[in-house]
Design a protein around this motif. Sequence first.
Motif, short mmCIF file in Angstrom:
data_model
loop_
_atom_site.label_atom_id
_atom_site.label_comp_id
_atom_site.label_asym_id
_atom_site.label_seq_id
_atom_site.Cartn_x
_atom_site.Cartn_y
_atom_site.Cartn_z
N LYS A 297 0.82 -1.21 0.00
CA LYS A 297 0.00 0.00 0.00
C LYS A 297 0.86 1.27 0.00
O LYS A 297 2.05 1.22 0.24
CB LYS A 297 -0.90 0.02 1.25
N LYS B 256 -2.11 -5.39 -9.77
CA LYS B 256 -2.07 -6.37 -8.70
C LYS B 256 -1.18 -7.56 -9.10
O LYS B 256 -0.35 -8.02 -8.31
CB LYS B 256 -3.49 -6.83 -8.42
N ARG C 24 -8.49 10.06 -6.96
CA ARG C 24 -9.75 9.59 -7.53
C ARG C 24 -9.47 8.49 -8.55
O ARG C 24 -8.43 8.48 -9.20
CB ARG C 24 -10.53 10.74 -8.17
N TYR C 25 -10.42 7.58 -8.68
CA TYR C 25 -10.23 6.47 -9.61
C TYR C 25 -10.18 6.98 -11.04
O TYR C 25 -10.96 7.83 -11.44
CB TYR C 25 -11.35 5.45 -9.47
N SER C 26 -9.22 6.46 -11.80
CA SER C 26 -9.11 6.84 -13.20
C SER C 26 -9.86 5.82 -14.06
O SER C 26 -10.40 4.85 -13.57
CB SER C 26 -7.64 6.88 -13.58
N GLY C 27 -9.88 6.08 -15.36
CA GLY C 27 -10.57 5.16 -16.25
C GLY C 27 -9.84 5.04 -17.56
O GLY C 27 -8.91 5.80 -17.84
N PRO C 28 -10.24 4.07 -18.38
CA PRO C 28 -9.53 3.83 -19.65
C PRO C 28 -9.60 5.01 -20.64
O PRO C 28 -8.84 5.04 -21.60
CB PRO C 28 -10.20 2.59 -20.22
N ASP C 29 -10.49 5.97 -20.36
CA ASP C 29 -10.54 7.15 -21.24
C ASP C 29 -9.32 8.05 -21.04
O ASP C 29 -9.10 8.97 -21.83
CB ASP C 29 -11.79 7.98 -20.95
N TYR C 30 -8.56 7.82 -19.97
CA TYR C 30 -7.48 8.75 -19.63
C TYR C 30 -6.10 8.16 -19.88
O TYR C 30 -5.10 8.66 -19.39
CB TYR C 30 -7.63 9.21 -18.17
N HIS D 87 -16.40 8.38 -3.82
CA HIS D 87 -15.46 7.70 -4.73
C HIS D 87 -16.10 7.46 -6.09
O HIS D 87 -15.44 7.55 -7.12
CB HIS D 87 -14.99 6.38 -4.11
N SER E 107 -16.42 10.88 -7.98
CA SER E 107 -15.19 11.42 -8.56
C SER E 107 -14.55 10.43 -9.53
O SER E 107 -13.55 10.75 -10.17
CB SER E 107 -14.19 11.77 -7.45
N HIS E 108 -15.11 9.22 -9.63
CA HIS E 108 -14.52 8.19 -10.48
C HIS E 108 -14.55 8.66 -11.94
O HIS E 108 -15.59 9.01 -12.47
CB HIS E 108 -15.32 6.89 -10.32
N GLN E 109 -13.37 8.59 -12.59
CA GLN E 109 -13.26 9.12 -13.95
C GLN E 109 -13.94 8.23 -14.99
O GLN E 109 -14.11 8.64 -16.13
CB GLN E 109 -11.78 9.28 -14.31
N ASP E 110 -14.26 7.01 -14.61
CA ASP E 110 -14.87 6.10 -15.58
C ASP E 110 -16.38 5.94 -15.35
O ASP E 110 -16.99 5.04 -15.88
CB ASP E 110 -14.17 4.74 -15.53
#
Lengths: 339, 297
Positions: free
Chosen positions: A65, A284, A329-335, B222, B225-228
């Motif tokens: 972590k 992971k 903040r959680y990112s996503g595949p768009d970024y 969460h 703010s989650h980008q997806d």
Amino acid sequence: MCARGVTGSYARRYAHVVTMPTTLTAFADVTTSDSALRRFLHGLPGVDAVGLEARAASLGTRSIKTTAKAYAIDLAISMIDLTTLEGADTPGKVRALAAKAVNPDPTDRSTPMTAAVCVYPDMVATAKAGLNGADVKVASVATAFPAGRAALPVKLADTRDAVAAGADEIDMVIDRGAFLAGRYLETYELIKAVKEACVREDGTAARLKVIFETGELSTYDNIRRASWIGMIAGADFIKTSTGKVGVNATPANTLLMLEAVRDFKAQTGIQIGVKPAGGIRTTKDALKFLVLVNETAGADWLTNEWFRFGASSLLNDLLMQRQKLSTGRYSGPDYVTVD
Amino acid sequence: MSESTRLNVFKTYKLYVGGKFPRSESGRVYEVTDSKGNWLANAPLSSRKDARDAVVAARKAFGGWSGATAYNRGQILYRIAEMLEGRRDQFVREVGEAEGLSKSKAGAVVDAAIDRWVWYAGWTDKIGQIVGGANPVAGPFFNLSTPEPTGVVTVVAPQDSSFLGLISVIAPVIATGNTAVVITSEKSPLPALSLGEVLATSDLPGGVVNILSGKAGEMGPHLASHQDVNAIDLAGADAALAKELEIAAADNLKRVLRPQPVDDWTADPGTTRLTAFLETKTVWHPTGSLGAGGSSY
């Protein structure tokens, strides 16, 4: 056979079972004939499959972590051989890959570069030009990748071609057919011949990674034997798989190969790298492999000089996790980029 | 064996994520009570990582679900209504316990919920005609606007109406081709968790609806703010939480549906919720080569 403590290296444990040469030159004895090599390889201790898998699984449960995770993510990024090995590879795709290797996350310049880009031989020059002098290596598969079903002169020409085009590293495949048929010496000599073909005109040489295609070797014993053939023959890296078959890198077969390089170094002082490839897609997973490296081979291997990931989609997942750590903040595949 | 000596078989309520029924990653549960404070069951207390996994599942399901024909989506939604009907008695009991209703009143609520689901099932292949269409333009083009689903939608389900309210917010989101991550009513999550079992047996692809029980205040920020995540429905958020989530959602310009007071969930809902999570795609298409007369048709 008597039981000993687990603290000693297993080379010491089986020293009374098989007489093990202690220097590299001494391995000359075991490679004099097919039967001598077979005697040596079949004298290696059998792999405890249940114990191996249990050990790999238990090391996979570590929780990593915060700052340790941030360190591990950056380390993993720096260890990636960013790979594209498709029939549909175009110069444009290879250039895009090279640009991504140099600058994985354009929104965050502190992201480390990957270790290398890995392409087919005819794309080496394109990749080299795309990297534009950046400190990212170009690795090229060779020797009739991925099946390795071609005559020796063809394989050597393939290798020389890639080296001449500027490849820093060569990923060769062994002839699994010969290995499984028990022609170990042929496998050994193939690796030796390719190693010689890696030498450039100026006397320097491309580093040689030897792919065993562990998914086709059927047993853990075979993976151990193949690892030793590769190391004795002069491989700079031993690599699990091509990524083109059903079973690719698993924690268990990577652990087995890490034990092999650890023992080889203990006996000869020669350090050899390990590269799991194929099927490692998430942060992971990557972190589990890094734990295996640290706990088995040791911290000496925790650099991209001695450990690599053969991967493509893994990088995006690492970048998304990196963004999560830096922004909260959680990112996503768009970024991240679409490969 | 006589009736009195038979051991109770308690149900373990679990989450519904990606077509599977996991426990919370955190291992936590909380006690759910009926309206009088009597213990009913333990429900999973989901963590932000469960929410993250649910978003991954919803994103994975989005391509297939949004790409399915509207007709097919309607058939699947109707199938869900059929399955709900088959388990009516269970839902009547759970809704009655959760909301303190008599058996007949709870039955009326469940019937209304099933009817609501059928109503939305009918909308799947009709919403395009209502909000899309051919636009008149000054040129030799067909100009067509069609509604497209927004993407992954987080739904904070109503706190009080644990079943009719829940269905009234989930059905419109998925009818138009979005996929949903639903945070159930914190106080009464059991009907929602049982709904997951219905969805799993109704041809609905795994991941289209993901149901998480727990605290909206814990997971909401969460997800907001989650980008997806592309949109958020704040139906069950109180004023303070709704404000916090709307601010967090601004980061990647999520569509936000603000909480709207609903006195009577049985009233005609109109198309507001159907159209809240739609984008409009407009296509210009040449009408074909023009003849000497100026028109090809």
